[in-house]
Design a protein around this motif. Structure first.
Motif, PDB file in Angstrom:
ATOM      1  N   GLU A 104       0.828  -1.204   0.000  1.00 30.30           N
ATOM      2  CA  GLU A 104       0.000   0.000   0.000  1.00 30.30           C
ATOM      3  C   GLU A 104       0.862   1.254   0.000  1.00 30.30           C
ATOM      4  N   ARG A 107       2.136   1.597  -3.472  1.00 30.49           N
ATOM      5  CA  ARG A 107       1.070   2.031  -4.379  1.00 30.49           C
ATOM      6  C   ARG A 107       0.829   3.532  -4.252  1.00 30.49           C
ATOM      7  N   LEU A 108       0.791   4.011  -3.008  1.00 32.63           N
ATOM      8  CA  LEU A 108       0.560   5.432  -2.791  1.00 32.63           C
ATOM      9  C   LEU A 108       1.721   6.268  -3.336  1.00 32.63           C
ATOM     10  N   GLN A 111       1.480   6.916  -7.074  1.00 36.78           N
ATOM     11  CA  GLN A 111       0.386   7.712  -7.627  1.00 36.78           C
ATOM     12  C   GLN A 111       0.927   8.997  -8.236  1.00 36.78           C
ATOM     13  N   LEU A 133      -9.232  11.449  -4.380  1.00 35.22           N
ATOM     14  CA  LEU A 133      -8.801  10.823  -5.635  1.00 35.22           C
ATOM     15  C   LEU A 133      -7.400  10.219  -5.503  1.00 35.22           C
ATOM     16  N   PRO A 134      -7.051   9.255  -6.359  1.00 33.79           N
ATOM     17  CA  PRO A 134      -5.763   8.558  -6.245  1.00 33.79           C
ATOM     18  C   PRO A 134      -4.603   9.357  -6.822  1.00 33.79           C
ATOM     19  N   VAL A 135      -4.292  10.464  -6.165  1.00 28.23           N
ATOM     20  CA  VAL A 135      -3.172  11.314  -6.552  1.00 28.23           C
ATOM     21  C   VAL A 135      -2.426  11.747  -5.294  1.00 28.23           C
ATOM     22  N   ARG A 136      -1.189  12.204  -5.490  1.00 24.43           N
ATOM     23  CA  ARG A 136      -0.427  12.820  -4.399  1.00 24.43           C
ATOM     24  C   ARG A 136      -0.501  14.332  -4.614  1.00 24.43           C
ATOM     25  N   LYS A 261       0.265   1.400 -17.982  1.00 26.22           N
ATOM     26  CA  LYS A 261      -0.536   0.419 -17.268  1.00 26.22           C
ATOM     27  C   LYS A 261      -0.961  -0.729 -18.162  1.00 26.22           C
ATOM     28  N   GLU A 267      -3.547  -3.984 -11.266  1.00 25.97           N
ATOM     29  CA  GLU A 267      -3.279  -3.485  -9.912  1.00 25.97           C
ATOM     30  C   GLU A 267      -4.472  -3.736  -9.006  1.00 25.97           C
ATOM     31  N   GLN A 269      -6.930  -2.719  -6.139  1.00 28.31           N
ATOM     32  CA  GLN A 269      -7.450  -1.424  -5.698  1.00 28.31           C
ATOM     33  C   GLN A 269      -7.667  -1.446  -4.190  1.00 28.31           C
TER      34      GLN A 269
END
Length: 269
Positions: A104, A107-108, A111, A133-136, A261, A267, A269
């Motif tokens: 995890e 994964r983070l 992003q 949302l899945p962003v940094r 991807k 991947e 989720q």
């Protein structure tokens, strides 16, 4: 990440989709975690998920370490997907938990980065819209009196040189420029475009501002989005502008990262 780490301190069951036939709400490999009172992730919701949660908590209360489920997604359980799924329910070992926590974190860290330059009303609305949302996300400003109002959970970066944050961004980042100064907007937009590796470069302003920038910048501006939120016809509230811009950015990130991807393992989720 903090929510996951807290869950992993307890006995926990991993519920994973191991086989999907026909239509289903999630793909093979999707998983959720179930503790006696908590949940993390989803296998698609609906009656399937309720059944899996009940079975996982029954497993926790037993002496078993694993169970399996084979569920048709039809009227008999109140779902209309029409497919069929197989689930593996496993009580996680300490080694499993450590591996999942590392996965995890990785994964983070992978992003895409989104930089919002300017912590005024629009910048804060953008930051808030990106939170789930899945962003940094990084909210950047050179004004202490503005960055202090960054929404809870948003990484605010106070700096006298916002362009230094841009120079340190990763390849494929999105740069959204909404500062309080046209001159600073121009500097940041120029640097972002000249990097040549951004997934998105957007600058707040009108077509007139864009023309001024193009006359000043002496650099290719084909990738510049200005005006942003062009499909927003008339509602200039910061929250509405933010919704349209976020949609633009997520579409751009999806297009930028899709070729990568496509050749990777699916991947979780």
């Amino acid at each position: 990440m903090y929510e996951l780490e807290a869950m992993l301190l307890q006995p926990v069951v991993k519920v994973a989709l191991t086989r999907v036939r026909g239509s289903a709400p999630r793909e093979e490999g999707a998983f959720m975690l179930v503790t006696a009172r908590g949940l993390f992730g989803t296998i698609g919701g609906g009656q399937l998920e309720y059944m899996a949660i009940d079975e996982a908590r029954s497993l926790l209360a037993s002496d078993d370490l694993a169970r399996a489920m084979d569920v048709p997604l039809g009227p008999e359980i109140g779902q209309c997907c029409g497919g069929r799924v197989e689930l593996a329910l496993t009580v996680m070992s300490e080694a499993d938990k450590r591996a999942l926590a590392k996965a995890e974190r990785d994964r983070l860290a992978a992003q895409p980065e989104v930089f919002v330059y300017g912590a005024g009303h629009v910048g804060r609305a953008l930051a808030l819209a990106f939170l789930a949302l899945p962003v940094r996300l990084r909210l950047v400003d050179n004004r202490p009196e503005e960055i202090v109002h960054a929404p809870a959970g948003v990484e605010g970066r106070l700096t006298v040189l916002p362009e230094a944050e841009l120079r340190g961004a990763s390849k494929g980042a999105a740069h959204i420029i909404v500062t309080h100064e046209h001159a600073l907007d121009f500097i940041l937009a120029k640097e972002a475009l000249e990097r040549g590796d951004a997934a998105y470069v957007g600058m707040i302003g009108s077509l007139s501002k864009r023309k001024q920038f193009e006359s000043w910048a002496e650099t290719a501006t084909d990738l510049l989005v200005c005006p942003m939120a062009a499909n927003n016809k008339g509602d200039r509230r910061p929250e509405v502008i933010a919704a349209f811009v976020v949609a633009e950015v997520m579409q751009a990130l999806g297009a930028y990262y899709a070729p990568v991807k496509a050749g990777t393992v699916k991947e979780e989720q």
